[in-house]
Motif scaffolding. Structure first.
Motif, PDB file in Angstrom:
ATOM      1  N   SER A 125      -2.582  -6.254   6.142  1.00  0.00           N
ATOM      2  CA  SER A 125      -3.232  -7.463   5.631  1.00  0.00           C
ATOM      3  C   SER A 125      -3.294  -8.510   6.733  1.00  0.00           C
TER       4      SER A 125
ATOM      5  N   TYR B 257     -10.748  -4.503   2.481  1.00  0.00           N
ATOM      6  CA  TYR B 257     -11.792  -3.890   3.296  1.00  0.00           C
ATOM      7  C   TYR B 257     -11.296  -2.511   3.738  1.00  0.00           C
TER       8      TYR B 257
ATOM      9  N   THR C  83      -6.364  -5.988   3.793  1.00  0.00           N
ATOM     10  CA  THR C  83      -6.511  -6.950   2.701  1.00  0.00           C
ATOM     11  C   THR C  83      -6.585  -8.368   3.257  1.00  0.00           C
ATOM     12  N   ASP C  84      -7.571  -9.105   2.801  1.00  0.00           N
ATOM     13  CA  ASP C  84      -7.712 -10.521   3.147  1.00  0.00           C
ATOM     14  C   ASP C  84      -6.761 -11.293   2.225  1.00  0.00           C
TER      15      ASP C  84
ATOM     16  N   THR D 283      -8.214 -14.191  -0.042  1.00  0.00           N
ATOM     17  CA  THR D 283      -9.080 -13.886  -1.186  1.00  0.00           C
ATOM     18  C   THR D 283      -8.575 -12.723  -2.036  1.00  0.00           C
TER      19      THR D 283
ATOM     20  N   LEU E  35      -7.981 -10.638  14.942  1.00  0.00           N
ATOM     21  CA  LEU E  35      -7.228 -10.820  13.703  1.00  0.00           C
ATOM     22  C   LEU E  35      -5.831 -10.205  13.827  1.00  0.00           C
TER      23      LEU E  35
ATOM     24  N   CYS F 130      -2.806  -8.761  12.261  1.00  0.00           N
ATOM     25  CA  CYS F 130      -2.393  -8.151  10.998  1.00  0.00           C
ATOM     26  C   CYS F 130      -0.882  -8.031  10.912  1.00  0.00           C
TER      27      CYS F 130
ATOM     28  N   HIS G 248      -6.951 -14.070   6.958  1.00  0.00           N
ATOM     29  CA  HIS G 248      -8.349 -14.197   6.550  1.00  0.00           C
ATOM     30  C   HIS G 248      -9.200 -13.298   7.445  1.00  0.00           C
ATOM     31  N   VAL G 249     -10.131 -12.560   6.838  1.00  0.00           N
ATOM     32  CA  VAL G 249     -11.034 -11.700   7.609  1.00  0.00           C
ATOM     33  C   VAL G 249     -12.269 -12.505   7.990  1.00  0.00           C
ATOM     34  N   ARG G 250     -12.543 -12.568   9.288  1.00  0.00           N
ATOM     35  CA  ARG G 250     -13.724 -13.288   9.777  1.00  0.00           C
ATOM     36  C   ARG G 250     -14.223 -12.591  11.040  1.00  0.00           C
TER      37      ARG G 250
END
Length: 315
Positions: free
Chosen positions: A18, A104, A96-97, A100, A28, A30, A21-23
């Protein structure tokens, strides 16, 4: 108890993690990932073990990730029947984001099989099929494997004195419609697969029941199980039809729900359960699985609690 052999032709090393936030564009960071042996039949065998049963897992393994896969299975106490092929076992990534709760999922390609490997696999599965028991073929079919492989396997399993439980999709599923004998003992498919096969929407339970009965009547399978998501599952067999559903549960991840269903369902059959009881056990396990995080399967405590609340009705 009858023996169970699960079959995974296209296993995946499942990695789940996770991030805040996914952008796009950003690097990112994790959290430490979980690593699990995945793929339909493998997860069925793992679910059976979690529920106190035993199943051997016939699994096609390739390359370094195949070695990792075998090691993870051994750590979980699942007895493997390895089938070695060329290439590299595929990798599946679920992220996982955290902001939210959305997940994904990225699935990499696996090896392309040769006709010789597919033929060897048929022979090897038949050699390991438990007489009087069940063989479960579940999961996607690798490229290069003939579209009629499930039907060929059904014939080989029948000759070996076992029964085939089939959970497939896509072209191999559509190819079953051209088969004129009920060699699939149990065929399971989900809502999207059902509507694709039917060529029309199936909005009501009555529509689903009619379609399931039609598959049995046409000789596609002796028993048909249709998954309906949060509405449970429906089973049609020899003029009978039952619908089973649990009370609503909080959904964390839908990964592994279908495999948990098949595991609990097949385990119940191997213990001599009726169709209604096996259906109820499967539905309880599927609901328990969606309550678990990421790629985790059904937890025994959740299954036991939900099993007592399953409502089974004749349709």
């Amino acid at each position: 108890m009858s023996d169970i052999l699960t079959v995974t032709l296209n296993p995946a090393l499942d990695m789940s993690s996770s991030v805040d936030h996914v952008r796009p564009e950003d690097k990112l960071r994790c959290v430490l990932p979980d690593l699990d042996p995945g793929g339909g039949g493998t997860n069925v065998a793992r679910a059976i073990r979690l529920l106190g049963g035993h199943a051997k897992a016939f699994v096609a393994l390739a390359g370094y990730r195949g070695q990792q896969f075998a090691g993870l299975l051994a750590e979980e106490g699942v007895e493997a029947v390895p089938f070695h092929i060329e290439g590299e076992t595929r990798l599946s990534l679920a992220v996982t984001d955290a902001a939210t709760g959305e997940q994904y999922r990225f699935v990499m390609p696996g090896p392309r099989w040769t006709p010789e490997e597919a033929h060897r696999a048929l022979e090897a599965i038949a050699d390991n099929a438990p007489k009087g028991g069940y063989v479960v073929l579940s999961g996607s079919q690798p490229p290069g494997v003939p579209v009629h492989f499930p039907t060929q396997l059904a014939a080989a399993v029948e000759e070996a004195g076992a029964k085939l439980v089939l959970d497939t999709s896509g072209a191999p599923l559509r190819a079953l419609l051209g088969v004129g004998s009920a060699r699939q003992h149990v065929l399971r498919l989900d809502g999207a697969e059902s509507e694709d096969l039917a060529g029309r929407a199936l909005p009501e339970i009555g529509d689903v029941a009619e379609f399931a009965h039609g598959l049995v009547t046409r000789g596609v399978a002796e028993v048909v199980v249709l998954a309906l998501g949060e509405k449970g599952s429906l089973l049609a067999q020899d003029g009978h039809c039952w619908h089973a559903q649990t009370p609503p549960v909080r959904v964390k991840s839908k990964v592994g729900a279908g495999d948990s269903f098949v595991g609990a369902f097949t385990l119940a059959l191997s213990r001599g359960a009726t169709w209604e009881t096996a259906l109820a056990d499967g539905v309880a396990a599927a609901s328990a699985a969606v309550m678990s995080d990421a790629t985790a399967l059904c937890l025994p405590g959740d299954v036991a609690r939900l099993a007592g609340a399953v409502e089974v009705t004749s349709v």
